[in-house]
Write an enzyme that holds these catalytic residues in place. Structure first.
Site, PDB file in Angstrom:
ATOM      1  N   HIS A  92       0.835  -1.094  -0.112  1.00 42.01           N
ATOM      2  CA  HIS A  92      -0.032  -0.217  -0.008  1.00 42.01           C
ATOM      3  C   HIS A  92       0.863   1.260   0.186  1.00 42.01           C
ATOM      4  O   HIS A  92       2.051   1.273   0.395  1.00 42.01           O
ATOM      5  CB  HIS A  92      -1.095  -0.120   1.082  1.00 42.01           C
ATOM      6  CG  HIS A  92      -0.415  -0.037   2.575  1.00 42.01           C
ATOM      7  ND1 HIS A  92      -0.098   1.245   3.315  1.00 42.01           N
ATOM      8  CD2 HIS A  92      -0.108  -1.005   3.455  1.00 42.01           C
ATOM      9  CE1 HIS A  92       0.475   1.086   4.351  1.00 42.01           C
ATOM     10  NE2 HIS A  92       0.517  -0.255   4.660  1.00 42.01           N
ATOM     11  N   ASP A  94      -0.338   4.431   1.030  1.00 43.99           N
ATOM     12  CA  ASP A  94      -0.836   5.670   1.607  1.00 43.99           C
ATOM     13  C   ASP A  94      -0.109   5.152   3.078  1.00 43.99           C
ATOM     14  O   ASP A  94       0.418   4.228   3.545  1.00 43.99           O
ATOM     15  CB  ASP A  94      -2.249   5.468   2.121  1.00 43.99           C
ATOM     16  CG  ASP A  94      -2.778   4.306   2.792  1.00 43.99           C
ATOM     17  OD1 ASP A  94      -2.386   3.201   2.211  1.00 43.99           O
ATOM     18  OD2 ASP A  94      -3.525   4.362   3.749  1.00 43.99           O
ATOM     19  N   ASP A 125       6.594   1.132   6.325  1.00 45.72           N
ATOM     20  CA  ASP A 125       5.434   0.770   6.281  1.00 45.72           C
ATOM     21  C   ASP A 125       4.514   1.765   5.267  1.00 45.72           C
ATOM     22  O   ASP A 125       3.939   2.805   5.706  1.00 45.72           O
ATOM     23  CB  ASP A 125       4.640   0.755   7.508  1.00 45.72           C
ATOM     24  CG  ASP A 125       3.148   0.123   7.835  1.00 45.72           C
ATOM     25  OD1 ASP A 125       2.910  -0.195   6.848  1.00 45.72           O
ATOM     26  OD2 ASP A 125       2.562   0.561   8.697  1.00 45.72           O
ATOM     27  N   GLU A 156      -5.056   1.739   2.870  1.00 45.35           N
ATOM     28  CA  GLU A 156      -4.814   0.505   3.838  1.00 45.35           C
ATOM     29  C   GLU A 156      -4.776   1.117   5.455  1.00 45.35           C
ATOM     30  O   GLU A 156      -5.421   0.601   6.274  1.00 45.35           O
ATOM     31  CB  GLU A 156      -3.685  -0.318   3.630  1.00 45.35           C
ATOM     32  CG  GLU A 156      -3.360  -1.536   4.364  1.00 45.35           C
ATOM     33  CD  GLU A 156      -2.988  -1.334   5.789  1.00 45.35           C
ATOM     34  OE1 GLU A 156      -3.244  -2.270   6.921  1.00 45.35           O
ATOM     35  OE2 GLU A 156      -2.241  -0.410   6.085  1.00 45.35           O
ATOM     36  N   GLU A 157      -4.245   2.176   5.419  1.00 42.48           N
ATOM     37  CA  GLU A 157      -3.972   2.872   6.908  1.00 42.48           C
ATOM     38  C   GLU A 157      -5.270   3.443   7.363  1.00 42.48           C
ATOM     39  O   GLU A 157      -5.427   3.676   8.556  1.00 42.48           O
ATOM     40  CB  GLU A 157      -2.957   3.866   7.009  1.00 42.48           C
ATOM     41  CG  GLU A 157      -1.245   3.425   6.443  1.00 42.48           C
ATOM     42  CD  GLU A 157      -0.686   2.407   7.517  1.00 42.48           C
ATOM     43  OE1 GLU A 157      -1.438   1.979   8.484  1.00 42.48           O
ATOM     44  OE2 GLU A 157       0.325   1.962   7.477  1.00 42.48           O
ATOM     45  N   HIS A 422       4.224   3.459  12.197  1.00 42.35           N
ATOM     46  CA  HIS A 422       2.924   4.214  13.076  1.00 42.35           C
ATOM     47  C   HIS A 422       3.417   5.031  14.149  1.00 42.35           C
ATOM     48  O   HIS A 422       2.717   5.949  14.416  1.00 42.35           O
ATOM     49  CB  HIS A 422       1.931   3.118  13.526  1.00 42.35           C
ATOM     50  CG  HIS A 422       1.067   2.366  12.640  1.00 42.35           C
ATOM     51  ND1 HIS A 422      -0.002   1.991  12.851  1.00 42.35           N
ATOM     52  CD2 HIS A 422       1.415   2.054  11.399  1.00 42.35           C
ATOM     53  CE1 HIS A 422      -0.452   0.977  11.892  1.00 42.35           C
ATOM     54  NE2 HIS A 422       0.311   1.286  10.859  1.00 42.35           N
TER      55      HIS A 422
END
Length: 456
Positions: A92, A94, A125, A156-157, A422
């Protein structure tokens, strides 16, 4: 049976040749703040999708940007040579919001190398996941031994709300023999892993109300309960004294096969000195195969602005990570029942659902998984990969399992325990990234050797 297209040594040399350009393109992706959350400028997500599409076109793929009511995803495709299998490569583009900028040691959207790690939001990520796919394609050039479909998601996030619709709308285009999901991590620096279980998730809000309006804390305090204190008492019922989740009806089990030394776990988590771990059982069971419950945030007056008044209402956001085998809908019902039945002092409790996602377990046996382990072993100079669980959630894996039940699903990734995905100062270990790129290219060659009939 199809013979390998080129040797392991040729693959490794080709990946090594491509790494400088892959690194440069990864840095270009990191500079795009493509955050799909509400309140952010989504033109950056569009820019990110176009940048990914350009990279895939450069690998001679037939590429299009697609959407289904959400943020843009990118699909790139190259057909398989005669008799060869097709591999779906997922990642992903995003990223998570950056949070408090003061906690970052450098600009989160200006990649910086420090001590062999590349720092920046999305560096691990999951923009490195995208570039691992690109590295493998570039290494083969026009000698690609399998068909490929790249599916690069754009939200996705933010919960993958449109992913199931996208998969349904493009099902025939993306149907594959093997699915590689590059959104997980490895067991340690120098130790590769296949992820074979992931926890599910339920997020919700709980609001506690005790008053119609704020009242003077001196005039009414001592007889009238304030909502914030009531909320604190309610949240305290969610765990027992050992720290295990105390919500009746949530599934939990043991069975993790890997030990996680406590000193290593404490260091990698950044646990403050003197703070005890919570829960019971092996650490890997606690973070992989048992439920976890966290309070993610609280709406209440900020301390610097709080008057001497009893708060009439207070709200918290809760997140439950569900053990493999649990059902999100049933788990939410159990959590809601617990919260409403444990309301202190007759306070009014309202529970509001936000989102959920299924846990999953993968049977990592068979020739395609053997091919993956062989590729990892070669890329990591003979180190055997381990099978691990992940405490986090990738709910759409269950969707892939349901839609493509015959496909072997390989969950891999670029993260290591120090990646801080994150969080502030997210980073990518560049040495491990090189191994991931090599492993993916080797995997494609070894999958080609297995062939469409699943035998070598």
């Amino acid at each position: 049976m199809t013979s390998p297209i080129i040797s392991d040594a040729e693959v490794l040399a080709a990946v090594e040749r491509e790494l400088p350009g892959v690194r440069a393109d990864l840095e270009r992706l990191v500079r795009i703040p493509g955050i799909a959350f509400e309140g952010f400028d989504h033109s950056h997500v569009e820019r990110s999708a176009e940048a990914v599409a350009e990279l895939l076109r450069g690998c001679d793929l037939d590429v299009k940007v697609v959407r289904s009511g959400g943020q843009p995803a990118v699909i790139g495709k190259r057909p398989a040579p005669p008799g060869a299998p097709t591999v779906l490569l997922y990642a992903h583009h995003d990223v998570q919001p950056v949070g408090d900028l003061s906690l970052w040691e450098s600009d989160p959207f200006e990649p910086v190398e420090r001590d062999g790690r590349l720092y920046g939001r999305g560096a691990a990520d999951d923009k490195a996941g995208i570039m691992a796919h690109v590295a493998a394609l570039r290494a083969f050039g026009d000698r690609l031994p399998v068909g490929v479909v790249l599916f690069i998601e754009g939200e996705e996030e933010y919960g993958s709300d449109s992913l199931e619709r996208l998969l349904a709308e493009h099902r025939d285009e993306i149907a594959s023999d093997v699915i590689v999901i590059a959104d997980s991590g490895n067991w340690d620096i120098g130790v590769p892993a296949l992820t074979t279980s992931l926890r599910g998730i339920v997020n919700c809000f709980v609001e506690v109300r005790t008053l119609d309006h704020a009242v003077h804390s001196g005039m009414y305090g001592g007889a009238v309960p304030d909502a914030l204190t009531a909320l604190v008492r309610l949240l305290a019922t969610l765990h027992d004294d050992a720290g295990d989740v105390a919500v009746a009806g949530l599934v939990g089990r043991g069975g993790a096969t890997v030990d996680y030394p406590e000193d290593r776990f404490r260091a990698e988590a950044g646990l403050s000195e003197g703070v005890s771990l919570i829960g019971t059982g092996r650490i890997t069971d606690r973070i992989w195969t048992k439920p976890a419950l966290a309070v993610l945030g609280v709406d209440a007056p900020a301390t610097g602005e709080a008057p001497n008044a009893l708060v009439p209402a207070a709200k918290a956001k809760l997140s439950v990570r569900l053990a493999p085998g649990d059902d999100p809908k049933r788990a939410y019902a159990a959590l809601s029942e617990h919260l409403t039945s444990h309301a202190p002092w007759g306070a009014r409790v309202t529970v509001t659902f936000e989102h959920d996602g299924d846990p999953c377990v993968i049977d990592a046996s068979g020739p395609m998984f053997d091919a993956a382990r062989d590729a990892f072993r070669t890329a990591w100079d003979g180190t055997d990969p381990v099978d691990i669980g992940i405490g986090g959630s990738i709910p759409f894996i269950a969707t892939f399992q349901e839609m493509f039940p015959q496909a072997a699903i390989l969950v891999t990734g670029v993260e290591d325990p120090n990646a801080r995905a994150h969080g502030p100062n997210e980073s990518l270990h560049l040495g491990e990234f090189a191994r991931v790129c090599a492993a993916e290219a080797l995997l494609l060659a070894k999958v080609a050797a297995v062939g469409t009939n699943g035998t070598r």
